[in-house]
Design a protein around this motif. Structure first.
Motif, PDB file in Angstrom:
ATOM      1  N   PRO A 175       0.848  -1.185   0.000  1.00  0.00           N
ATOM      2  CA  PRO A 175       0.000   0.000   0.000  1.00  0.00           C
ATOM      3  C   PRO A 175       0.884   1.235   0.000  1.00  0.00           C
ATOM      4  N   GLY A 176       0.751   2.063  -1.004  1.00  0.00           N
ATOM      5  CA  GLY A 176       1.606   3.241  -1.143  1.00  0.00           C
ATOM      6  C   GLY A 176       1.663   3.595  -2.609  1.00  0.00           C
ATOM      7  N   GLY A 233      -7.229  -0.549   5.659  1.00  0.00           N
ATOM      8  CA  GLY A 233      -7.967  -0.048   6.813  1.00  0.00           C
ATOM      9  C   GLY A 233      -7.071  -0.002   8.029  1.00  0.00           C
ATOM     10  N   LEU A 234      -7.681   0.024   9.207  1.00  0.00           N
ATOM     11  CA  LEU A 234      -6.895   0.131  10.427  1.00  0.00           C
ATOM     12  C   LEU A 234      -6.169  -1.168  10.708  1.00  0.00           C
ATOM     13  N   GLY A 269      -4.502   8.859   5.453  1.00  0.00           N
ATOM     14  CA  GLY A 269      -4.771   7.945   4.341  1.00  0.00           C
ATOM     15  C   GLY A 269      -5.410   6.653   4.823  1.00  0.00           C
ATOM     16  N   THR A 270      -4.832   6.086   5.880  1.00  0.00           N
ATOM     17  CA  THR A 270      -5.354   4.830   6.425  1.00  0.00           C
ATOM     18  C   THR A 270      -6.769   5.031   6.947  1.00  0.00           C
ATOM     19  N   LEU A 271      -6.974   6.138   7.673  1.00  0.00           N
ATOM     20  CA  LEU A 271      -8.272   6.405   8.272  1.00  0.00           C
ATOM     21  C   LEU A 271      -9.327   6.651   7.179  1.00  0.00           C
ATOM     22  N   SER A 272      -8.932   7.375   6.108  1.00  0.00           N
ATOM     23  CA  SER A 272      -9.859   7.601   4.997  1.00  0.00           C
ATOM     24  C   SER A 272     -10.304   6.269   4.398  1.00  0.00           C
ATOM     25  N   ARG A 273      -9.335   5.397   4.159  1.00  0.00           N
ATOM     26  CA  ARG A 273      -9.656   4.086   3.598  1.00  0.00           C
ATOM     27  C   ARG A 273     -10.541   3.278   4.538  1.00  0.00           C
ATOM     28  N   GLY A 310     -14.176   2.061   3.450  1.00  0.00           N
ATOM     29  CA  GLY A 310     -14.368   0.608   3.352  1.00  0.00           C
ATOM     30  C   GLY A 310     -15.155   0.033   4.516  1.00  0.00           C
ATOM     31  N   ARG A 311     -15.894   0.910   5.247  1.00  0.00           N
ATOM     32  CA  ARG A 311     -16.600   0.454   6.444  1.00  0.00           C
ATOM     33  C   ARG A 311     -17.617  -0.626   6.100  1.00  0.00           C
TER      34      ARG A 311
END
Lengths: 203, 203
Positions: free
Chosen positions: B146-147, B178-179, B191-195, B199-200
């Motif tokens: 991821p990046g 995700g987290l 970025g992680t939090l947005s994803r 993706g919830r």
């Protein structure tokens, strides 16, 4: 490591025995070796073997050398009456780079550390005392690392020299402590700054 | 390095070619080898040589292996219709440790990086397309890192598969973002939090 090829697992294990190298770093190093050209990997392997085969400790100063006595001990141009006591061969290298010191060395191979069980017999203190007793030295520079263990070692050697040897004319010195060149006053730690104030010099 | 014994200087130089190893670290490693028992140094040298002699790349998945095809490619119990595309052999290792994935792999040996001049021909993308064309795969998991570079590589592979191959039934997937488990929400980057929000999932 059950799913990794045994030669790779073995290399990772050997790399992880190096100081400051954890499993993740060892993996990275192993895969770098895997991908690097064969002759580069071979050069690293050869260099490791050759260092163990050809490097010995000088029987006088205990620095690492290919010849005994080492080039410094056998150089008649060096000041034979000054001896600089350091913890490690790398310290000799650092001092030599300055070009300021022209005398001999004595490498202790460590510092006294009661906490870690490193005592007198574990480092080359007795050999130093014997050298001082049999040689004709004018000055001993105790250049152990600034810090608890280095200072403790220097202090212990000083007591040994004063207590066990009869060398009234021998000058005992240590390296100056103070602000490093290029260092910023506001970032200096308290210990360094205290020493810098105590050791202040007239302009 | 003029004052250091040539075999030591050579070892320091070879160590400093390793990734993430500067001159100071290389010195530390070299002196560690110097002080370590001969058989330990020999084991490290042997492991380096053996890895270069015995490790090859699997002709199917390009993972590192001692046998060709590798144990995973030649294991009939693995799901022959799923292929997981990763950047490095270490990624295979990480995924295998989870025990969740039972299919095959394809190791790219890098990621596309226009900035660093790494293009299509430098990593195993063509080999992947050929495998997909000739094999009967049901799913391709694009498991690049991821990046930016990993995402760019996955996107490029996706376009290649859609554009160059005619595989209408092939499912293309990527790993969930995700987290991380055990991670703290307040320390997660944007970025992680947005994803994680995008993706919830329903509970």
């Amino acid at each position: 490591m059950s799913d990794i090829a045994p030669p790779v697992a073995a290399l990772i294990e050997e790399f992880s025995k190096l100081p400051g190298v954890g499993v993740k770093t060892a993996q990275r190093l192993a895969f770098f070796v895997l991908r690097s050209p064969s002759d580069q990997a071979r050069r690293l392997a050869d260099a490791i073997v050759r260092v163990k085969e050809s490097i010995i400790f000088c029987s006088r100063c205990f620095n690492i050398t290919e010849t005994d006595p080492c080039p410094i001990c056998s150089n008649p141009a060096r000041d034979q009456e000054a001896i600089c006591v350091v913890e490690e061969p790398l310290d000799v290298l650092a001092l030599e780079k300055t070009g300021v010191y022209k005398g001999l060395y004595h490498v202790l191979h460590g510092a006294l550390s009661p906490m870690n069980g490193v005592g007198h017999k574990d480092i080359r203190i007795d050999e130093l005392l014997r050298r001082l007793e049999t040689g004709e030295f004018r000055e001993v520079i105790l250049a152990t690392n600034p810090g608890f263990e280095g200072d403790y070692t220097a202090d212990s050697i000083k007591k040994d020299i004063k207590g066990k040897l009869t060398l009234p004319d021998l000058r005992l010195t240590s390296l100056a402590r103070g602000l490093p060149i290029g260092g910023d006053l506001e970032y200096a730690d308290e210990g360094t700054l205290s020493r810098a104030i105590e050791g202040r010099r007239d302009l």
